[in-house]
Design a protein around this motif. Structure first.
Motif, PDB file in Angstrom:
ATOM      1  N   SER B  28       0.852  -1.203   0.000  1.00  7.35           N
ATOM      2  CA  SER B  28       0.000   0.000   0.000  1.00  7.35           C
ATOM      3  C   SER B  28       0.881   1.243   0.000  1.00  7.35           C
ATOM      4  N   ASP B  30       0.718   5.598   0.017  1.00  4.07           N
ATOM      5  CA  ASP B  30      -0.021   6.862   0.090  1.00  4.07           C
ATOM      6  C   ASP B  30       0.918   8.042  -0.112  1.00  4.07           C
ATOM      7  N   ALA B 213      -1.065   4.538   5.333  1.00  7.13           N
ATOM      8  CA  ALA B 213      -0.841   3.268   4.623  1.00  7.13           C
ATOM      9  C   ALA B 213      -1.345   2.062   5.423  1.00  7.13           C
TER      10      ALA B 213
END
Lengths: 259, 259
Positions: B28, B30, B213
């Motif tokens: 993930s 961000d 995240a």
């Protein structure tokens, strides 16, 4: 194999952050569980955080990871005003490694340490005032537990000492509390146990923080603000459980040759 | 100057985690704000997280940091089953950089992407079911806002579209809701505004996650479970605000030579 660019990403200099120049720079380190984490903060503001499940070569990797964190945050070790150590309860070896690192840093730089327990860190930064039961799985059928009064600002206030007990004992000790926040990786077990012995009350299980160092950073700043700090030599681990070696020794399972 | 040991700390191999072998490995990322973060997870379990305030050479440092994260978690890029991208709203350049990285990874490995908005990530993983107002400071006197129905399990359900508005407009749009959770870095502003226009209701400001995240990882796993994934080419940013360049162009402040 490196698919990425090489070289470290030197972060911005701290001197650029003129708006927070009177706030202490804090390094927080948690090694109380397999979920090792470290955070750099300035006052209330978290600058950088790294956390990982480490159960392989932890004591060696810790130094490399700390260097990475400092480098990415653009902070040098000499810039750190305050160290935050997690004193436990938690795993014996992990705590030893983490405390040794923080003791070394603080001693070498003649800096103070905010001693934060893993249970206190979990109780910290709640957005609801009131009683909070922190429950952490200590394995072997036991749980570390402590009851706090949570504040929406300021540090949580301990209402009991850290204990090591079965989940039945933990729940029995707080069963009369109508409205209770439960946090820690034993919170679900406590909630389920409470449901077994009676109708569920105003109890609520909170979302776990991803890694503890972010919470420790907040607790450390609050302790700094009220002068609740210690020197490196005063830093002590809270094990809440005797080391396996001590248990085995007392049972005569090891160390016979030493008696 | 290196005060630490050299060399990377190669983590444990994923193959050791036999108990979770059927769970997807998720990366993930961000970059929707200055608080860049990245997480590696396996199923619901967060393996490692790194986050930092980056406003200096971000697009370059991102690759080095991603490599560090993978290395410390003992994960290779080819092991990743699913990518999670933060699609915004947020800063224009940051979103572009993050989406380009995830598009590249997903395309090269022919993997799917869980598209998670920054507002959805903030609304995710609440421990209270009910309405949640997510408010994020978009600067220039404006806030990104979106209303969700929070679930204690499962993804939050959007009750409105993401909007960009003044804090007065944001609060007016939800002012009839008696019991409301507020989260995001604009939550305090919304709470204060609500207090100015009437007696405070059952509104509650939640503690902010340290980095997004970790929340994105949970949202991505939930989207994976229900098959709500996209291909790399379908990934689109949500800006909720036109780029400065577009505004200036429409106002005739720039780009005259191009007309």
């Amino acid at each position: 194999m490196s698919i990425f660019f090489d070289g470290p990403g030197k972060g911005p200099s701290l001197s650029n952050q003129a708006d927070q120049i009177d706030q202490p720079v804090i390094l927080s380190l948690d090694t109380s569980s397999r979920r090792t984490s470290m955070a750099l903060s300035r006052g209330e503001r978290l600058l950088a955080l790294f956390g990982a499940e480490l159960d392989h070569r932890r004591s060696e990797r810790l130094w490399y990871e700390l260097e990475f964190l400092l480098n990415e945050a653009g902070v040098e070790l000499k810039d750190i005003d305050l160290f935050s150590a997690c004193t436990g309860p938690g795993g014996f070896t992990g705590l030893r490694v983490g405390l040794a690192a923080i003791k070394g840093f603080a001693r070498a730089g003649d800096k103070k340490v905010a001693a934060v327990t893993s249970l206190e860190a979990l109780a910290c930064a709640q957005d609801i005032a009131g009683p909070v039961l922190v429950t952490v799985n200590a394995h072997k059928g036991e749980f570390y537990a402590q009851l706090f009064d949570s504040r929406t600002t300021g540090l949580p206030v301990a209402r009991s000492k850290p204990s090591l007990a079965s989940i039945e004992e933990v729940v029995a000790s707080v069963n009369q509390i109508e409205s209770l926040i439960l946090i820690g990786d034993g919170a679900e077990a406590a909630w389920e146990r409470a449901g077994q012995i009676g109708p569920l009350k105003g109890w609520r299980v909170r979302v776990q923080p991803d890694f503890l160092a972010g919470r420790m950073a907040r607790a450390a700043h609050l302790k700094y603000a009220r002068g609740d700090l210690v020197g490196a030599s005063e830093l002590r681990a809270i094990y809440a459980r005797p080391a396996d070696a001590v248990v085995k020794l007392s049972q005569g399972l090891v160390g016979k040759g030493l008696r």
